[in-house]
Design an enzyme around this catalytic site. Structure first.
Site, PDB file in Angstrom:
ATOM      1  N   LYS A 192     -14.532  44.595  36.042  1.00 24.00           N
ATOM      2  CA  LYS A 192     -15.976  44.398  36.241  1.00 24.00           C
ATOM      3  C   LYS A 192     -16.342  42.960  35.898  1.00 24.00           C
ATOM      4  O   LYS A 192     -16.377  42.575  34.733  1.00 24.00           O
ATOM      5  CB  LYS A 192     -16.824  45.333  35.373  1.00 24.00           C
ATOM      6  CG  LYS A 192     -18.275  45.322  35.894  1.00 24.00           C
ATOM      7  CD  LYS A 192     -19.305  45.809  34.912  1.00 24.00           C
ATOM      8  CE  LYS A 192     -19.921  44.733  34.069  1.00 24.00           C
ATOM      9  NZ  LYS A 192     -20.595  43.624  34.791  1.00 24.00           N
ATOM     10  N   GLY A 245     -16.575  38.785  26.053  1.00 24.83           N
ATOM     11  CA  GLY A 245     -18.027  38.617  26.131  1.00 24.83           C
ATOM     12  C   GLY A 245     -18.619  38.495  24.739  1.00 24.83           C
ATOM     13  O   GLY A 245     -17.927  38.116  23.781  1.00 24.83           O
ATOM     14  N   SER A 246     -19.876  38.834  24.628  1.00 24.56           N
ATOM     15  CA  SER A 246     -20.574  38.645  23.350  1.00 24.56           C
ATOM     16  C   SER A 246     -20.171  39.707  22.326  1.00 24.56           C
ATOM     17  O   SER A 246     -19.749  40.814  22.699  1.00 24.56           O
ATOM     18  CB  SER A 246     -22.079  38.734  23.595  1.00 24.56           C
ATOM     19  OG  SER A 246     -22.397  40.017  24.087  1.00 24.56           O
ATOM     20  N   GLY A 250     -19.412  43.671  22.601  1.00 24.38           N
ATOM     21  CA  GLY A 250     -18.100  44.094  22.090  1.00 24.38           C
ATOM     22  C   GLY A 250     -18.239  45.289  21.160  1.00 24.38           C
ATOM     23  O   GLY A 250     -17.489  46.277  21.248  1.00 24.38           O
ATOM     24  N   GLU A 268     -12.444  40.068  23.032  1.00 29.96           N
ATOM     25  CA  GLU A 268     -12.442  38.597  22.896  1.00 29.96           C
ATOM     26  C   GLU A 268     -13.903  38.191  22.884  1.00 29.96           C
ATOM     27  O   GLU A 268     -14.557  38.207  23.925  1.00 29.96           O
ATOM     28  CB  GLU A 268     -11.745  37.933  24.084  1.00 29.96           C
ATOM     29  CG  GLU A 268     -10.280  38.276  24.261  1.00 29.96           C
ATOM     30  CD  GLU A 268      -9.392  37.622  23.234  1.00 29.96           C
ATOM     31  OE1 GLU A 268      -9.834  36.673  22.556  1.00 29.96           O
ATOM     32  OE2 GLU A 268      -8.244  38.080  23.091  1.00 29.96           O
ATOM     33  N   CYS A 302     -16.442  29.784  24.639  1.00 33.34           N
ATOM     34  CA  CYS A 302     -16.381  30.551  23.388  1.00 33.34           C
ATOM     35  C   CYS A 302     -15.792  29.735  22.248  1.00 33.34           C
ATOM     36  O   CYS A 302     -16.150  29.919  21.093  1.00 33.34           O
ATOM     37  CB  CYS A 302     -15.579  31.822  23.603  1.00 33.34           C
ATOM     38  SG  CYS A 302     -14.031  31.506  24.444  1.00 33.34           S
ATOM     39  N   GLU A 401     -24.184  31.525  17.873  1.00 31.61           N
ATOM     40  CA  GLU A 401     -23.570  30.962  19.074  1.00 31.61           C
ATOM     41  C   GLU A 401     -24.673  30.677  20.093  1.00 31.61           C
ATOM     42  O   GLU A 401     -25.406  31.579  20.479  1.00 31.61           O
ATOM     43  CB  GLU A 401     -22.566  31.949  19.653  1.00 31.61           C
ATOM     44  CG  GLU A 401     -21.831  31.393  20.844  1.00 31.61           C
ATOM     45  CD  GLU A 401     -20.829  32.370  21.428  1.00 31.61           C
ATOM     46  OE1 GLU A 401     -21.158  33.550  21.571  1.00 31.61           O
ATOM     47  OE2 GLU A 401     -19.709  31.924  21.743  1.00 31.61           O
TER      48      GLU A 401
END
Ligand code: NAD
Length: 497
Positions: A192, A245-246, A250, A268, A302, A401
């Site tokens: 996805k 992703g964030s 996650g 990740e 990231c 972030e």
């Protein structure tokens, strides 16, 4: 290799692009079962690129049925390793043949400079596909040292159906980091892409099929997180989710797993990379990399070196070079080969970056440069890189972030203080240390709590080394042979002779 030399050539090539927007299930392009689509806008100019299928639970079911079917049938997982290798190498060859097209698709879809898409992203993806293609017939299993009378084998088997859910900042690369090891070890995959950047994933699936990867082994479901993404996370017949992703999302995937079939969840997630520059560093080199590092990919990285932790003794001299380098960054049309920083992925992310620039000023940090809008004549999402001095780890621009070109400068007075500040974060993805003293470099890199520590460089890497995070930057690793652990189960077969 073709180079994109001038903007008019790039624009002409763009006019010839074919873009796909349907989902790719069981070897075919199909509409979402609901018929729903969404507008896919280009960050370059805010214009519509195409309509893209907004897939949902029914489509995830369809894709899982296809993926499970081919897995059980064994046409991919039981293919002789040397033959699976050949198909994967053919996939890599086709990818390379379409490198210009894929670079262009990536740039119009998510806004990074065409020069980077073509010279960095495409090449790193190719290296990834080729490297994992070579794995199937080179990895041996184990015999345990059990002694006479017993044969105990430890073998690896593919885990089954893998859900790969990826972000928009490196759409092809994040996909390739999952697809390479997952496909090489014989799994089926439901990929996805992020809703902002579905185009290259769809094209890659088409090329994989053309290369001979059996139908159903690689399915691509464009769509939104709370619908398509959640359905993957909650599915009872998906064996593992590999997510990039964030952290917020996650954590949701961990919950989905607990609420469904306890599928493995590999994460990740984000970072707030400390870039530690001590007084004995090569100041020019470190300063130039500090500036280019935060501007690379519009800061949507990231492992961006977003916290510059610099020793007071050299700070003034250091910041002068950082500012000089940042002033030379050319923010603008990502289709212009001269551009070094492109467009932010969408209006929402641009608003987020701008809100941090305002917050930084409200919280008492000193804006030294940038944060304004460059002249582009395009209705896209642009911001000039910003640098803040007098930041502390307590301020939101020092802690959270941002995922944009915003550099936060934190001043320290010693090596010990630098380590303390660097580690004072919930993240642990990338970190840098700049020093000319070899022992110090070792000492500090051991003390830094991060999955990757770059010594006297930033972001140098290749496929042979693992990548991933400590703490809330995630678990498991992408890249290298270690990535195969995520997509395989270990089986012990104990035989009494
Ligand atoms: P995101 O978490 O918003 O989205 C990532 C993916 O998850 C997308 O495909 C999205 O559609 C899906 N998603 C969103 N909400 C969901 C939900 N409720 N349920 C299921 N799926 C959902 O992240 P993003 O904004 O696309 O990417 C930025 C983040 O990615 C940053 O935090 C960045 O640090 C991280 N990132 C990490 C790495 C790494 O290797 N550690 C690499 C690149 C990006």
């Amino acid at each position: 290799m073709k180079k994109f030399l001038d903007k008019s050539t790039v624009l002409k090539m763009k006019e010839c692009l074919t873009v796909k927007g349907q989902a790719f299930i069981n070897g075919n392009f199909v509409d979402a079962a609901s018929g729903k689509t969404y507008d896919n806008l280009s960050p370059r100019d805010g214009q519509l690129i195409n309509q893209v299928a907004a897939t949902d639970t029914v489509d995830v079911d369809r894709a899982v049925t296809a993926a499970r079917g081919v897995f059980e049938a064994g046409s991919w997982r039981n293919m002789a390793p040397k033959d699976r290798k050949k198909v994967m190498l053919r996939f890599a060859d086709l990818y390379e043949k379409h490198a210009d097209e894929l670079a262009l698709l990536e740039t119009i879809d998510m806004g990074k400079p065409i020069t980077d898409s073509r010279n960095i992203d495409v090449n790193v993806v190719l290296e990834t596909l080729q490297w994992y293609a070579e794995c199937p017939d080179k990895i041996y299993d184990e015999i345990a040292p059990t002694g006479q009378g017993t044969l105990a084998m430890i073998t690896r088997e593919p885990i089954g159906v893998v859900g790969a859910v990826v972000p928009w900042n490196f759409p092809m690369l994040m996909a390739a980091w999952k697809l390479g090891p997952a496909l090489a070890s014989g799994n089926s995959v439901i990929l996805k892409p992020a809703e902002q950047s579905p185009l290259t994933a769809l094209r890659m699936a088409e090329l994989a099929t053309e290369a001979g990867i059996p139908d159903g082994v690689l399915n691509v479901l464009p769509g939104f997180g709370p619908t398509a993404g959640k359905s993957i996370g909650m599915h009872m017949d998906i064996d593992c989710v590999a997510f990039t992703g964030s952290g917020t999302v996650g954590k949701l995937f961990m919950q989905y797993s607990g609420q469904s079939n306890m599928k493995n969840v590999w994460l990740e997630c984000g970072g707030k990379g400390p870039n530690v520059v001590l007084a004995d560093a090569d100041v020019r080199k470190a300063a130039e990399r500090a500036a280019t590092g935060i501007c690379f990919n519009q800061g949507e990285v990231c492992c961006a070196p977003s916290r510059l932790v610099v020793e007071e003794k050299i700070k003034d001299e250091f910041l002068e070079i950082v500012l000089e380098t940042m002033r030379s960054v050319r923010t603008g049309d990502p289709l212009d080969p001269q551009t070094t920083m492109g467009a932010i992925v969408d209006a929402e992310q641009l608003a987020r970056v701008r809100s941090y620039i305002s917050k930084g000023q409200e919280e008492g940090a000193k804006l030294l440069l940038g944060g304004d809008t460059p002249e582009t004549n395009l209705d896209g999402y642009y911001v000039n890189p910003a640098i803040f001095d007098a930041v502390t780890n307590e301020m939101s621009i020092g802690r959270e972030e941002i995922f944009g070109p915003v550099l936060s400068v934190i001043t320290v007075r010693s090596e010990e203080e630098a380590i303390k500040v660097a580690n004072d974060t919930p993240f642990g993805l990338g970190a840098n240390i700049w020093t000319r003293d070899l022992s110090r470099a070792h000492r500090v890199s051991r003390a830094l709590r991060a999955g990757t520590v770059w010594v006297n460089n930033h972001d140098q890497s290749d496929i042979t080394v693992p990548f991933g995070g400590f703490k809330q930057s995630g678990n498991g690793r992408d890249k290298s042979l270690h990535a195969l652990d995520k997509y395989t189960e270990l089986k012990t077969t104990w035989i009494e002779l």
